[in-house]
Design an enzyme around this catalytic site. Structure first.
Site, PDB file in Angstrom:
ATOM      1  N   PRO A   1       9.497  59.352  37.987  1.00  0.00           N
ATOM      2  CA  PRO A   1       8.328  59.311  37.240  1.00  0.00           C
ATOM      3  C   PRO A   1       7.887  60.915  37.033  1.00  0.00           C
ATOM      4  O   PRO A   1       7.365  61.339  38.267  1.00  0.00           O
ATOM      5  CB  PRO A   1       7.337  58.459  37.829  1.00  0.00           C
ATOM      6  CG  PRO A   1       7.762  58.437  38.928  1.00  0.00           C
ATOM      7  CD  PRO A   1       9.290  58.717  39.055  1.00  0.00           C
TER       8      PRO A   1
ATOM      9  N   THR B   1       2.934  54.941  43.897  1.00  0.00           N
ATOM     10  CA  THR B   1       3.190  56.348  44.553  1.00  0.00           C
ATOM     11  C   THR B   1       1.995  56.241  45.672  1.00  0.00           C
ATOM     12  O   THR B   1       0.934  56.168  45.701  1.00  0.00           O
ATOM     13  CB  THR B   1       2.647  57.294  43.643  1.00  0.00           C
ATOM     14  OG1 THR B   1       3.687  57.369  42.580  1.00  0.00           O
ATOM     15  CG2 THR B   1       3.062  58.744  44.270  1.00  0.00           C
TER      16      THR B   1
ATOM     17  N   HIS C   1       7.537  63.934  46.359  1.00  0.00           N
ATOM     18  CA  HIS C   1       7.066  64.217  45.255  1.00  0.00           C
ATOM     19  C   HIS C   1       7.526  65.666  44.861  1.00  0.00           C
ATOM     20  O   HIS C   1       6.773  66.545  44.194  1.00  0.00           O
ATOM     21  CB  HIS C   1       5.620  64.398  45.735  1.00  0.00           C
ATOM     22  CG  HIS C   1       4.829  63.900  44.278  1.00  0.00           C
ATOM     23  ND1 HIS C   1       4.072  62.524  44.194  1.00  0.00           N
ATOM     24  CD2 HIS C   1       4.609  64.428  43.121  1.00  0.00           C
ATOM     25  CE1 HIS C   1       3.434  62.674  43.320  1.00  0.00           C
ATOM     26  NE2 HIS C   1       3.642  63.306  42.341  1.00  0.00           N
TER      27      HIS C   1
ATOM     28  N   GLY D   1      14.249  64.304  45.002  1.00  0.00           N
ATOM     29  CA  GLY D   1      13.702  65.551  45.614  1.00  0.00           C
ATOM     30  C   GLY D   1      14.991  66.609  45.610  1.00  0.00           C
ATOM     31  O   GLY D   1      15.856  66.549  46.662  1.00  0.00           O
ATOM     32  N   GLY D   2      15.199  67.497  44.591  1.00  0.00           N
ATOM     33  CA  GLY D   2      16.057  68.474  44.690  1.00  0.00           C
ATOM     34  C   GLY D   2      17.568  68.136  44.335  1.00  0.00           C
ATOM     35  O   GLY D   2      18.543  68.545  44.838  1.00  0.00           O
ATOM     36  N   ILE D   3      17.846  66.808  43.710  1.00  0.00           N
ATOM     37  CA  ILE D   3      19.109  66.305  43.332  1.00  0.00           C
ATOM     38  C   ILE D   3      19.345  67.217  42.209  1.00  0.00           C
ATOM     39  O   ILE D   3      18.894  67.245  41.058  1.00  0.00           O
ATOM     40  CB  ILE D   3      18.986  65.060  42.912  1.00  0.00           C
ATOM     41  CG1 ILE D   3      18.757  64.064  44.024  1.00  0.00           C
ATOM     42  CG2 ILE D   3      20.273  64.665  42.103  1.00  0.00           C
ATOM     43  CD1 ILE D   3      20.019  63.703  45.100  1.00  0.00           C
ATOM     44  N   ARG D   4      20.481  68.186  42.255  1.00  0.00           N
ATOM     45  CA  ARG D   4      20.785  68.748  41.227  1.00  0.00           C
ATOM     46  C   ARG D   4      22.491  69.021  40.880  1.00  0.00           C
ATOM     47  O   ARG D   4      22.890  69.666  39.730  1.00  0.00           O
ATOM     48  CB  ARG D   4      20.421  70.314  41.532  1.00  0.00           C
ATOM     49  CG  ARG D   4      19.088  70.832  41.767  1.00  0.00           C
ATOM     50  CD  ARG D   4      17.997  70.391  40.508  1.00  0.00           C
ATOM     51  NE  ARG D   4      16.608  70.657  40.628  1.00  0.00           N
ATOM     52  CZ  ARG D   4      15.744  69.771  41.185  1.00  0.00           C
ATOM     53  NH1 ARG D   4      16.241  68.332  41.084  1.00  0.00           N
ATOM     54  NH2 ARG D   4      14.501  70.092  41.264  1.00  0.00           N
TER      55      ARG D   4
END
Ligand code: FNR
Length: 351
Positions: free
Chosen positions: A80, A158, A244, A276-279
């Site tokens: 989200p 959340t 977040h 978080g930080g998945i690239r």
């Protein structure tokens, strides 16, 4: 170096700022305070080494996954975020269409620019609604009922935002842009349009929410085994291990480093997701190896929306899917069931 055509998510990140108002870029790319947690989200993935197996039969790779009983083509969900209409005119409707074309799921945020009904009308995969609480429970309940009526598959509460973290990079420019209205909150008195203010969620609120809805509840923003235990005691169906995107408590642990203790504590009693930080596809692989059922991605979808509207978001999702598929083949793990902790070695924490 040319970034056209984009070959990976980092290329989209490099291209994105030219496609949006600078204040929107500042908001999207910001982390809280010094951005330590945001940076560590990425670094922590780099500290995890893969232990590939060779000569496995990887002629067919199967990435299909199930989240809360719903089938998705790959264990990837859209986290989200907002504000999608500041990036492309169709806003979350374009995002939901991209998710559907990709066979993936989406979590719409409670302050989305398009209404949950508009988003649900085009969604073909799992659609979950993220909730911040209004000060008055009846207003929250009304939004819950709308999510149920629209066919949402889960509510995502959340938990990490009793207040907003300070995103200083964004504070300097936030008033330079005319932010699009939050569709779900349109028509409400101004004081209630920002649901989080004055309504920090507590465990009691989680109990209340569970009692007023038939939808499964996912708790987002958990970073400790202690909180995961309290969440499963309250029968949540899922937990999102998340800080977040480094936008709340700076100095909080990287989400991938929090994952193992939470997986161990929960012991299969709830589904565990991670963001978080998945690239990269290899990041997804590492998260699965450490026990996540699926990952969520936040900012990269926004970069895709900005650069190429719905087609850009779809390209981002498809890139990540292809990378995961390739990584599974190279790691000798043809199916999700073949991915386990033996695939990773975590290095001692350093710089
Ligand atoms: C978010 N995130 C977020 N989370 C949430 O629960 N409700 C929300 O309204 C928002 N809004 C939001 C806006 C923007 C611009 C960003 C970047 C993020 C957090 C989001 O769901 C997710 O946890 C992170 O974005 C994941 O990290 P990456 O993939 O952005 O590194």
């Amino acid at each position: 170096m040319s970034r056209e055509p984009p070959l990976n998510l980092a290329d989209y990140e490099a291209l994105a700022p030219a496609h949006m108002h600078p204040a929107v870029w500042d908001f999207i790319s910001a982390g809280a305070d010094d951005g330590v947690t945001m940076t560590q989200n990425r670094r922590a993935f780099e500290r995890i080494a893969l232990r590939p197996r060779v000569l496995a039969d990887v002629g067919r790779i199967d990435t299909r996954a199930i989240v809360l009983g719903a089938a998705i083509s790959s264990p990837i969900l859209i986290a989200p975020t907002g504000p999608h209409a500041a990036l492309c005119p169709e806003g979350e409707v374009a995002t939901a269409e991209a998710a559907g074309k990709s066979g993936l799921g989406m979590v719409a945020n409670s302050g989305s620019n398009r209404t949950i009904e508009d988003i649900a009308a085009v969604a073909t995969g799992p659609l979950w609604l993220q909730l911040y609480l209004f000060p008055e429970r009846e207003r929250t309940h009304a939004l819950v009922r709308r999510a149920e009526a629209a066919g949402c598959g889960a509510l995502v509460l959340t938990a990490d935002s009793p207040r907003f973290g300070r995103k200083e990079q964004s504070l300097r420019t936030e008033n330079e842009f005319d932010w699009p209205e939050a569709g779900n909150l349109a028509g409400l008195p101004p004081a209630t349009k920002r649901p989080i203010r004055g309504a920090p969620a507590t465990w009691e609120d989680l109990d209340w929410l569970r009692d007023v809805t038939r939808l499964p509840i996912v708790l987002k923003g958990v970073l400790t085994a202690e909180d995961a235990a309290m969440a499963v005691d309250r029968q949540v169906a899922g937990i999102v291990v998340s800080n977040h995107g480094g936008r709340q408590l700076d100095g909080a642990t990287a989400s991938i480093e929090a994952l193992p203790e939470i997986v161990a504590e929960v012991g299969g009693r709830a589904e565990i997701y991670l963001d978080g930080g998945i690239r990269r596809g290899t990041d997804v692989l590492k998260a699965l190896a450490l026990g996540a059922r699926a990952v969520m991605i936040g900012r990269p979808v926004l970069w895709g929306l900005a650069v190429g509207a719905g087609a850009g978001a779809l390209d981002v999702l498809e890139m990540l899917k292809r990378e995961l598929e390739l990584a599974m083949a190279l790691a000798g793990r043809p199916g999700l069931a073949d991915i386990d902790a033996s695939l990773v070695r975590t290095a001692p924490i350093q710089g």
